[in-house]
Enzyme design. Sequence first.
Site, PDB file in Angstrom:
ATOM      1  N   CYS A   1     -40.752  -0.345 -58.970  1.00 39.30           N
ATOM      2  CA  CYS A   1     -40.620   1.112 -58.800  1.00 39.30           C
ATOM      3  C   CYS A   1     -41.389   1.659 -57.612  1.00 39.30           C
ATOM      4  O   CYS A   1     -40.810   2.326 -56.738  1.00 39.30           O
ATOM      5  CB  CYS A   1     -41.096   1.826 -60.063  1.00 39.30           C
ATOM      6  SG  CYS A   1     -40.192   1.402 -61.566  1.00 39.30           S
TER       7      CYS A   1
ATOM      8  N   HIS B   1     -44.092   8.695 -59.208  1.00 40.68           N
ATOM      9  CA  HIS B   1     -44.669   7.345 -59.255  1.00 40.68           C
ATOM     10  C   HIS B   1     -45.219   6.879 -57.907  1.00 40.68           C
ATOM     11  O   HIS B   1     -45.229   5.686 -57.608  1.00 40.68           O
ATOM     12  CB  HIS B   1     -43.641   6.325 -59.776  1.00 40.68           C
ATOM     13  CG  HIS B   1     -44.292   5.164 -60.476  1.00 40.68           C
ATOM     14  ND1 HIS B   1     -43.592   4.082 -60.970  1.00 40.68           N
ATOM     15  CD2 HIS B   1     -45.588   4.911 -60.771  1.00 40.68           C
ATOM     16  CE1 HIS B   1     -44.410   3.227 -61.526  1.00 40.68           C
ATOM     17  NE2 HIS B   1     -45.634   3.706 -61.421  1.00 40.68           N
TER      18      HIS B   1
END
Length: 500
Positions: free
Chosen positions: A78, A139
């Site tokens: 990610c 993130h």
Amino acid sequence: MATTNSAMSLAALALLLLLRVGGARDPARPNFVIIMADDLGIGDLGCYGNSTLRTPSVDRLAREGVKLTQHLAAAPLCTPSRAAFLTGRYAVRSGMASHNRVGVFMFTASSGGLPPSEVTFAQRLRERGYRTGLVGKWHLGVSCHHRDDFCHHPQRHGFESFHGFPLTNLRDCIPGSGSVFNSARRWLVVQRPASYEELTQRLTREAVGFLERHSHVPFLLFLSFLHVHTAHFAAPKFAGRSRHGVYGDAVEELDWSVGQILDALDRLGLANDTLVYFTSDHGAHVEEVSEEGEMHGGSNGIYKGGKATNWEGGIRVPGVVRFPRELGRGLELAEPTSHMDIFPTVLALAGAELPADRIIDGRDLMPLLRGTRMWSEHEFLFHYCNAYLNAVRWRPQDGSALWKVFYFTPNFDPGTNGCFSSHVCFCFGTHITRHDPPLLFDLTRDPGERRSLTPESEPRYHAVLAAVGEAVAAHTRTLDPAVPQQLSLSNLVWKPWLQL
């Protein structure tokens, strides 16, 4: 009369300047809706061959636009994937690729993140008068030194508004869903509370509201789903409805949300002038299994491996582009394309200049999508496992083959397609097998990467490895070894003074 005409001309010019400064719609500049799923496999969508999950909205995008069949995540995890996506640059260039075991941010109270010096497509478009918004997952860090400096926050990277999660979704965030930390939970701080009740519905309402509020000006919306990362969740209208348990429920709710966005564009009369792009941050997480033994990962189709690996299952992702006023319908493109290509594509269409002070690894997709260019500009693509160069893809301009070279491969658990004992595959030490000479595959003949080639089976074997080796050496010379490492252990560790 001449004086009157002159005054009218000046008034018209002033009005034009006022409208432009105020961000009024310029018909030549499109809007952008960028949609990214989390951990969604290329085999989970009907338009890529799935016949058991219902994804009519993404399938509609594919029918009305261009489907990319060799679209590649810039990284199989990610954090580095999203950093490369937003900046058009390999994550190692910004220090957003880890040299240790942990390859993503686990806490909002970590000090690392996307450096303020990096330029995102949102930042460039905001400078051009676009309204920019991020709904969903970030993130990429929050703060550096103090809990309120927000040096890595989306609003420091070009997003005028942010409504969503600064970190990611974890099984640990929902009581009873299990843990990804196992024995390490004794010393890790699990961040709660996180409310998942009707979460996708709420994010969807916020995204539609953004479109409604900015329908009269150029805009860029980045809708970044928490679906289908574990822990899985779905609103009551979707729970228990799919043929693939909670994972399938989440996929089908995600698709519903995409449909709401498309319907809003239609209702607002924006569809023709809006480029809609759909993808996943990387391949499905094949190791995800609930504590009851239910598979919670998706399908990567015919491709080997999954999340955290550079086998095709970890990096070959859905890629669908719809832009009715400029692109044909129902087209399919098999040339290598990358997440990093969105950066230069968006900038070019918006009339924004590429940064001149740094290397941009992405390439403008529009010549390929329009059919004015037949071959990908990516002759070579470099696949990193965290900060380690793992594999290289070579697409010779004559189109004779599609080579892929591996310098090391992850050690799957015996008899499996993943690293179940460690939850994801790692990138160094006893977790990998190094190859000298490297493994060589021709993806045109072997897309599942089942049979590595040898000098006996492939006459071009030595020539291919030599060409790739030269490309690696040239690429390595462009990297800055002194770039600050945002995912160092000192930046990853939880810092109580940064806790929001």
